[in-house]
Design a protein around this motif. Structure first.
Motif, PDB file in Angstrom:
ATOM      1  N   VAL A 144      18.881  77.809  14.856  1.00 26.08           N
ATOM      2  CA  VAL A 144      20.202  79.010  15.139  1.00 26.08           C
ATOM      3  C   VAL A 144      19.837  80.333  15.812  1.00 26.08           C
ATOM      4  CG1 VAL A 144      21.933  79.069  14.596  1.00 26.08           C
ATOM      5  CG2 VAL A 144      21.304  76.651  14.161  1.00 26.08           C
ATOM      6  N   GLU A 145      20.073  80.851  16.770  1.00 26.53           N
ATOM      7  CA  GLU A 145      19.980  82.200  17.416  1.00 26.53           C
ATOM      8  C   GLU A 145      21.682  82.205  17.266  1.00 26.53           C
ATOM      9  OE1 GLU A 145      19.083  85.248  17.890  1.00 26.53           O
ATOM     10  OE2 GLU A 145      17.417  83.948  18.744  1.00 26.53           O
ATOM     11  N   PRO A 146      21.730  82.786  16.213  1.00 25.67           N
ATOM     12  CA  PRO A 146      22.895  83.489  15.919  1.00 25.67           C
ATOM     13  C   PRO A 146      23.463  84.154  17.262  1.00 25.67           C
ATOM     14  CG  PRO A 146      21.804  83.613  13.800  1.00 25.67           C
ATOM     15  CD  PRO A 146      20.947  83.566  15.177  1.00 25.67           C
ATOM     16  N   GLY A 147      24.980  83.482  17.455  1.00 25.92           N
ATOM     17  CA  GLY A 147      25.596  84.416  19.013  1.00 25.92           C
ATOM     18  C   GLY A 147      24.702  83.933  20.225  1.00 25.92           C
ATOM     19  N   ASP A 148      24.215  83.165  20.322  1.00 22.99           N
ATOM     20  CA  ASP A 148      23.161  82.170  21.288  1.00 22.99           C
ATOM     21  C   ASP A 148      23.808  81.049  21.699  1.00 22.99           C
ATOM     22  OD1 ASP A 148      22.295  82.580  23.737  1.00 22.99           O
ATOM     23  OD2 ASP A 148      21.113  83.807  23.939  1.00 22.99           O
ATOM     24  N   SER A 149      23.810  80.010  21.888  1.00 24.00           N
ATOM     25  CA  SER A 149      24.420  78.360  21.570  1.00 24.00           C
ATOM     26  C   SER A 149      23.298  78.569  22.559  1.00 24.00           C
ATOM     27  CB  SER A 149      25.214  77.702  21.640  1.00 24.00           C
ATOM     28  OG  SER A 149      26.218  78.177  23.009  1.00 24.00           O
ATOM     29  N   ASN A 150      23.073  79.140  23.606  1.00 24.96           N
ATOM     30  CA  ASN A 150      22.001  78.174  24.438  1.00 24.96           C
ATOM     31  C   ASN A 150      20.084  79.490  24.261  1.00 24.96           C
ATOM     32  OD1 ASN A 150      23.773  77.829  26.536  1.00 24.96           O
ATOM     33  ND2 ASN A 150      23.427  79.988  27.448  1.00 24.96           N
ATOM     34  N   GLN A 151      20.375  79.609  23.440  1.00 26.46           N
ATOM     35  CA  GLN A 151      19.111  80.196  23.050  1.00 26.46           C
ATOM     36  C   GLN A 151      18.669  79.577  21.508  1.00 26.46           C
ATOM     37  OE1 GLN A 151      16.544  81.280  24.798  1.00 26.46           O
ATOM     38  NE2 GLN A 151      17.409  80.794  26.443  1.00 26.46           N
ATOM     39  N   SER A 152      19.474  78.127  21.096  1.00 30.13           N
ATOM     40  CA  SER A 152      18.891  77.817  19.727  1.00 30.13           C
ATOM     41  C   SER A 152      18.370  76.350  20.337  1.00 30.13           C
ATOM     42  CB  SER A 152      21.215  77.878  19.295  1.00 30.13           C
ATOM     43  OG  SER A 152      21.462  78.899  19.329  1.00 30.13           O
ATOM     44  N   TYR A 153      17.846  76.579  19.131  1.00 35.05           N
ATOM     45  CA  TYR A 153      17.080  74.588  19.691  1.00 35.05           C
ATOM     46  C   TYR A 153      18.636  73.298  18.983  1.00 35.05           C
ATOM     47  CZ  TYR A 153      13.500  71.468  19.453  1.00 35.05           C
ATOM     48  OH  TYR A 153      12.540  70.511  20.351  1.00 35.05           O
ATOM     49  N   LEU A 154      18.846  73.844  17.773  1.00 35.23           N
ATOM     50  CA  LEU A 154      19.837  72.674  17.786  1.00 35.23           C
ATOM     51  C   LEU A 154      20.643  72.157  18.848  1.00 35.23           C
ATOM     52  CD1 LEU A 154      21.410  71.005  15.592  1.00 35.23           C
ATOM     53  CD2 LEU A 154      22.949  73.462  14.513  1.00 35.23           C
ATOM     54  N   MET A 155      21.129  73.596  19.220  1.00 30.71           N
ATOM     55  CA  MET A 155      22.155  72.866  20.583  1.00 30.71           C
ATOM     56  C   MET A 155      21.522  72.500  21.197  1.00 30.71           C
ATOM     57  SD  MET A 155      25.146  73.396  20.080  1.00 30.71           S
ATOM     58  CE  MET A 155      26.035  72.275  21.174  1.00 30.71           C
ATOM     59  N   HIS A 156      20.066  71.951  21.934  1.00 32.08           N
ATOM     60  CA  HIS A 156      18.899  71.298  22.773  1.00 32.08           C
ATOM     61  C   HIS A 156      18.722  70.358  22.300  1.00 32.08           C
ATOM     62  CE1 HIS A 156      18.717  74.501  26.189  1.00 32.08           C
ATOM     63  NE2 HIS A 156      18.166  74.723  24.953  1.00 32.08           N
ATOM     64  N   LYS A 157      19.054  70.116  21.110  1.00 33.59           N
ATOM     65  CA  LYS A 157      18.654  68.803  20.763  1.00 33.59           C
ATOM     66  C   LYS A 157      19.463  67.571  20.233  1.00 33.59           C
ATOM     67  CE  LYS A 157      15.597  67.106  18.066  1.00 33.59           C
ATOM     68  NZ  LYS A 157      14.032  66.424  18.584  1.00 33.59           N
ATOM     69  N   LEU A 158      21.230  68.445  19.727  1.00 32.25           N
ATOM     70  CA  LEU A 158      22.077  67.967  20.007  1.00 32.25           C
ATOM     71  C   LEU A 158      22.840  67.331  21.477  1.00 32.25           C
ATOM     72  CD1 LEU A 158      24.555  70.213  17.279  1.00 32.25           C
ATOM     73  CD2 LEU A 158      23.093  67.363  17.493  1.00 32.25           C
ATOM     74  N   GLU A 159      22.431  68.114  22.511  1.00 35.29           N
ATOM     75  CA  GLU A 159      22.292  67.659  23.608  1.00 35.29           C
ATOM     76  C   GLU A 159      21.558  66.609  24.381  1.00 35.29           C
ATOM     77  OE1 GLU A 159      25.672  68.459  25.650  1.00 35.29           O
ATOM     78  OE2 GLU A 159      26.366  70.274  24.811  1.00 35.29           O
ATOM     79  N   GLY A 160      20.429  66.591  24.438  1.00 39.09           N
ATOM     80  CA  GLY A 160      19.581  66.367  24.633  1.00 39.09           C
ATOM     81  C   GLY A 160      18.385  66.781  25.735  1.00 39.09           C
ATOM     82  N   THR A 161      18.730  68.485  25.794  1.00 40.22           N
ATOM     83  CA  THR A 161      17.993  69.239  26.476  1.00 40.22           C
ATOM     84  C   THR A 161      16.188  69.513  26.024  1.00 40.22           C
ATOM     85  OG1 THR A 161      19.226  70.525  26.205  1.00 40.22           O
ATOM     86  CG2 THR A 161      19.566  69.398  28.343  1.00 40.22           C
ATOM     87  N   GLN A 162      16.321  69.279  24.470  1.00 38.18           N
ATOM     88  CA  GLN A 162      15.410  69.904  23.957  1.00 38.18           C
ATOM     89  C   GLN A 162      13.744  70.062  24.971  1.00 38.18           C
ATOM     90  OE1 GLN A 162      16.363  66.707  23.255  1.00 38.18           O
ATOM     91  NE2 GLN A 162      15.244  65.533  22.517  1.00 38.18           N
ATOM     92  N   THR A 163      13.578  68.598  25.914  1.00 35.68           N
ATOM     93  CA  THR A 163      12.237  68.571  26.843  1.00 35.68           C
ATOM     94  C   THR A 163      12.342  69.857  27.580  1.00 35.68           C
ATOM     95  OG1 THR A 163      13.382  67.629  28.083  1.00 35.68           O
ATOM     96  CG2 THR A 163      11.430  66.206  26.309  1.00 35.68           C
ATOM     97  N   THR A 164      13.527  70.545  28.197  1.00 41.17           N
ATOM     98  CA  THR A 164      13.845  71.972  29.035  1.00 41.17           C
ATOM     99  C   THR A 164      13.657  73.009  28.453  1.00 41.17           C
ATOM    100  OG1 THR A 164      16.296  72.600  28.376  1.00 41.17           O
ATOM    101  CG2 THR A 164      15.016  70.375  30.139  1.00 41.17           C
ATOM    102  N   VAL A 165      12.646  72.875  27.122  1.00 38.41           N
ATOM    103  CA  VAL A 165      12.758  74.242  26.094  1.00 38.41           C
ATOM    104  C   VAL A 165      11.630  74.378  25.831  1.00 38.41           C
ATOM    105  CG1 VAL A 165      15.310  75.103  26.244  1.00 38.41           C
ATOM    106  CG2 VAL A 165      14.046  73.696  24.426  1.00 38.41           C
ATOM    107  N   GLY A 166      10.584  73.635  26.004  1.00 34.62           N
ATOM    108  CA  GLY A 166       9.466  73.547  25.520  1.00 34.62           C
ATOM    109  C   GLY A 166       9.289  72.260  23.890  1.00 34.62           C
TER     110      GLY A 166
END
Length: 65
Positions: A11-33
């Motif tokens: 979790v990157e406080p203040g930046d959900s686009n840079q928070s791995y948790l959001m990518h895992k919830l959205e299913g986009t985790q592979t797009t951020v390595g």
């Protein structure tokens, strides 16, 4: 806290686009390595309204209150 699967913080406080948790919830985790399955594993994706609540919490600073 750093992620074990991605160079992003969990979790990157203040930046959900840079928070791995959001990518895992959205299913986009592979797009951020990242890797692994979308969360929650072996279950339906969380409704958009709940994902939006998590996104808003992160964007507002991910306060522990």
């Amino acid at each position: 806290v750093p992620s074990d699967e991605s160079p992003l913080l969990r979790v990157e406080p203040g930046d959900s686009n840079q928070s791995y948790l959001m990518h895992k919830l959205e299913g986009t985790q592979t797009t951020v390595g990242g890797s692994g399955d979308r969360m929650p594993r072996n279950a339906d994706q969380l409704p958009e309204s709940l994902r939006d609540m998590v996104r808003e919490w992160i964007d507002l600073g991910a306060l522990n209150n």
